[in-house]
Design a protein around this motif. Structure first.
Motif, mmCIF file in Angstrom:
data_model
loop_
_atom_site.group_PDB
_atom_site.id
_atom_site.type_symbol
_atom_site.label_atom_id
_atom_site.label_comp_id
_atom_site.label_asym_id
_atom_site.label_seq_id
_atom_site.Cartn_x
_atom_site.Cartn_y
_atom_site.Cartn_z
ATOM 1 N N ALA B 62 -27.189 21.467 -32.473
ATOM 2 C CA ALA B 62 -26.864 20.522 -31.393
ATOM 3 C C ALA B 62 -26.490 21.285 -30.122
ATOM 4 O O ALA B 62 -26.923 20.930 -29.019
ATOM 5 N N PRO B 72 -26.955 15.721 -27.384
ATOM 6 C CA PRO B 72 -26.991 15.545 -28.836
ATOM 7 C C PRO B 72 -25.748 14.844 -29.387
ATOM 8 O O PRO B 72 -24.620 15.165 -29.002
ATOM 9 N N ALA B 74 -24.124 14.747 -32.813
ATOM 10 C CA ALA B 74 -24.122 15.355 -34.149
ATOM 11 C C ALA B 74 -23.209 14.529 -35.045
ATOM 12 O O ALA B 74 -22.021 14.384 -34.761
#
Lengths: 278, 312
Positions: B62, B72, B74
């Motif tokens: 990420a 991102p 995660a």
């Protein structure tokens, strides 16, 4: 055979650069009074070819160019080598190396690199993370439909970290062909020789079993490094180049020694080392 | 107002973000059914990365994606996300200051039957202590949906603490979640409850019971644990003269300590009580049973209110 002559010239030029990078790295570590000479010298030839052998595409005037090839040093302790190389490549003036490992370092030339320094992509210092980060960048390239490649140098001791093998599985799963890992296999860790600390062998078999396009080279043979780094990507596998190296390469009294993992050379040691690195 | 788990509000927001923000990508560690990222993966497969059961690899992947301009998220269970990846979060996310959103689902003892190894009760302590990290815990489905959107727009590392169980809807789309702002749900007197996550709901129930005894506390939803809404805490602590904090987290390092710090640093010396897990591991059982046995239910909030009023 004009081509061969040119190639030979190019290789000897790269060897010259590698020597100069070794000298400056040692001076930089010596001036700082702390750092990691052994692992800097073992990676020096590989890093030289990446930056000066036409492997990496980069523009030091535009370090954030979205199309640049990425370089990550996962074995972050070789920062003396890393910053020396970035300076020689033009990312910042060589004079800045004087602030390496010093408080208020204007370009944040820390004991382990941080992205505040031009040319650095991510922080390092905790082993085992760089391959995953490099893979994330490789996935980003794919999403953006950009053609850049991501090169990451791993230490051999670092391969004892489980996360390396998590990342190895991930990159094979996602067929990240734009990811190239180079193992600086210098056989020596801080504590002990790698084999006795926790053996990595059979190392090529391990990477192959994890789905990687695997090469093994002499990491101090510039010709071999250069040829291998120029091989076009595998059609569907990430690539690993296991480079057999010598910790402390180029300085006889440092070669293969655990004692030179994290110790700066004294004035006398430096003078002796510089004499050998001619 | 929609009832639902905060993880469901998160999953719904991801689908919306998939359409509205091409930079949003989602990573998971092999629990995408439970973490509610699977629908995003179906809709946007090229932007979904199921990394398998390897949380450290997921977090660093990420971070790499974030350096290329992606946003991102995660995602996995809070216990594994923080437990397995603290070092990766410190170096590749927080210190590198990469724009990674960490979404930890199944937080707190409310996870229930899976038992203490799955009940994350130290994650707010972990994440609050990390420089560059902000910490958000929404109190219902809608706030989770909004918080996810706001975090996608916020540039920098963030921890989003989510829960497994269904919660009663508190908010509709007219609510405006803002990072760093507490939200006063009931304006009362004599004591103020600062609650977060599922404990907002327990506190609301406690207040219904207390109402019958003419006890009317002030109730605030603290959905950003860091940076915490100091101004609101100072103002309401002074106005009400007694403070209770309520959270599904260990008593150390979470909301209680965050509020306590604000009080001490501002010379506010009023009776203060934490409703939290009492520095112990719980056990298996339903969420409701565990809340009752380990001191987090509406009954315990009501009891704390009565006790603190006697100290005044």
């Amino acid at each position: 055979m004009e081509g061969t002559t040119t190639a030979t010239d190019e290789i000897s030029k790269l060897e010259e650069i590698a020597l100069e990078i070794r000298r400056t790295s040692l001076r930089t570590i010596h001036r700082a009074g702390s750092g990691h000479p052994g692992g800097s010298l073992s990676s020096a030839d590989i890093v030289t070819d990446l930056f000066f052998g036409g492997v990496l595409k980069y523009d030091p005037k535009n370090p954030n160019d979205p199309d640049r090839d990425r370089f990550l040093l996962s074995k972050g302790h070789a920062s003396g080598l890393y910053f020396t190389t970035l300076a020689k490549a033009g990312f910042f003036p060589e004079k800045e190396l004087e602030s390496y490992r010093k408080i208020n370092s204007p370009l944040f030339l820390s004991g382990h690199a941080h992205p505040k320094t031009p040319g650095v992509e991510i922080a390092s210092g905790s082993l085992g993370q760089g391959l995953s980060v490099a893979h994330g960048i490789a996935l980003g390239a794919r999403l953006d439909k950009r053609n850049y490649k991501v090169y990451v140098i791993l230490g051999d001791g670092e391969l004892q970290e489980g996360q390396i093998w998590e990342a190895a599985m991930s990159a094979a799963k996602f067929k990240s062909t734009n990811l190239i890992a180079i193992v600086d296999y210098n056989k020596v860790c801080q504590d002990n020789i790698t084999k006795d600390l926790k053996d990595l062998e059979p190392l090529e078999d391990k990477w192959r079993a994890f789905g990687w396009d695997t090469y093994r080279i002499d990491g101090h043979n510039m010709q071999e490094i250069h040829q291998t780094l120029k091989i076009p990507p595998h059609p569907d596998k990430p690539r690993v180049i296991i480079a057999d190296t010598i910790k402390g390469k180029g300085v006889s009294f440092m070669e293969g020694q655990t004692g030179w993992h994290g110790v700066a050379p004294s004035d006398e040691d430096l003078a002796k080392a510089l004499k050998e690195l001619q | 107002m929609k009832d639902g788990a905060t993880r469901d509000g998160y999953g719904a927001a991801l689908i919306e973000l998939g359409a509205s923000n091409p930079d949003v990508v989602v990573l998971d560690s092999g629990v995408s059914d439970s973490s509610r990222t699977k629908p995003f993966g179906k809709e946007y497969p090229e932007r979904f990365f199921n990394m398998g059961i390897s949380e450290g690899d997921m977090v660093c992947t990420a971070a790499g994606l974030a350096t290329t301009g992606k946003i991102p998220f995660a995602t996995t269970f809070a216990c594994f996300l923080l437990g397995r990846s603290m070092d990766q979060i410190l170096v590749s996310v927080a210190y590198s200051n990469t724009n990674v959103k960490l979404a930890g689902t199944h937080s707190g003892i409310a996870v229930g039957e899976d038992g203490p190894s799955a009940q994350m009760i130290v994650d707010m302590a972990y994440t609050r202590a990390i420089p560059n990290m902000i910490v958000v815990q929404p109190a219902d489905w809608e706030e989770a949906r909004q918080a996810t959107h706001v975090l996608a727009d916020y540039k920098g590392p963030a921890y989003l603490r989510l829960g497994r169980g269904k919660l009663k809807g508190l908010y509709d789309a007219s609510h405006k979640f803002e990072i760093g702002k507490g939200h006063v749900l009931k304006k009362g007197k004599n004591v103020v409850i600062f609650a977060t996550g599922g404990l907002v709901q327990e506190s609301l129930q406690a207040m219904e019971a207390l109402q019958k005894e003419n006890i009317t506390p002030t109730l605030v939803n603290i959905s950003t644990i860091k940076p915490i809404d100091s101004d609101l805490i100072i103002k309401l602590a002074r106005e009400n003269g007694a403070v209770i904090t309520a959270e599904d987290h260990n008593k150390y390092g979470g909301l209680g300590d965050a509020v306590g710090e604000v009080l001490l640093e501002n010379n506010i010396h009023v009776p203060f009580k934490k409703v939290a897990v009492q520095d112990q591991f719980a056990e298996t059982g339903t969420a409701a049973q565990l809340y009752e046995k380990y001191g987090l239910s509406a009954n315990h909030v009501a009891k704390a209110v009565k006790e603190i009023l006697q100290q005044k």
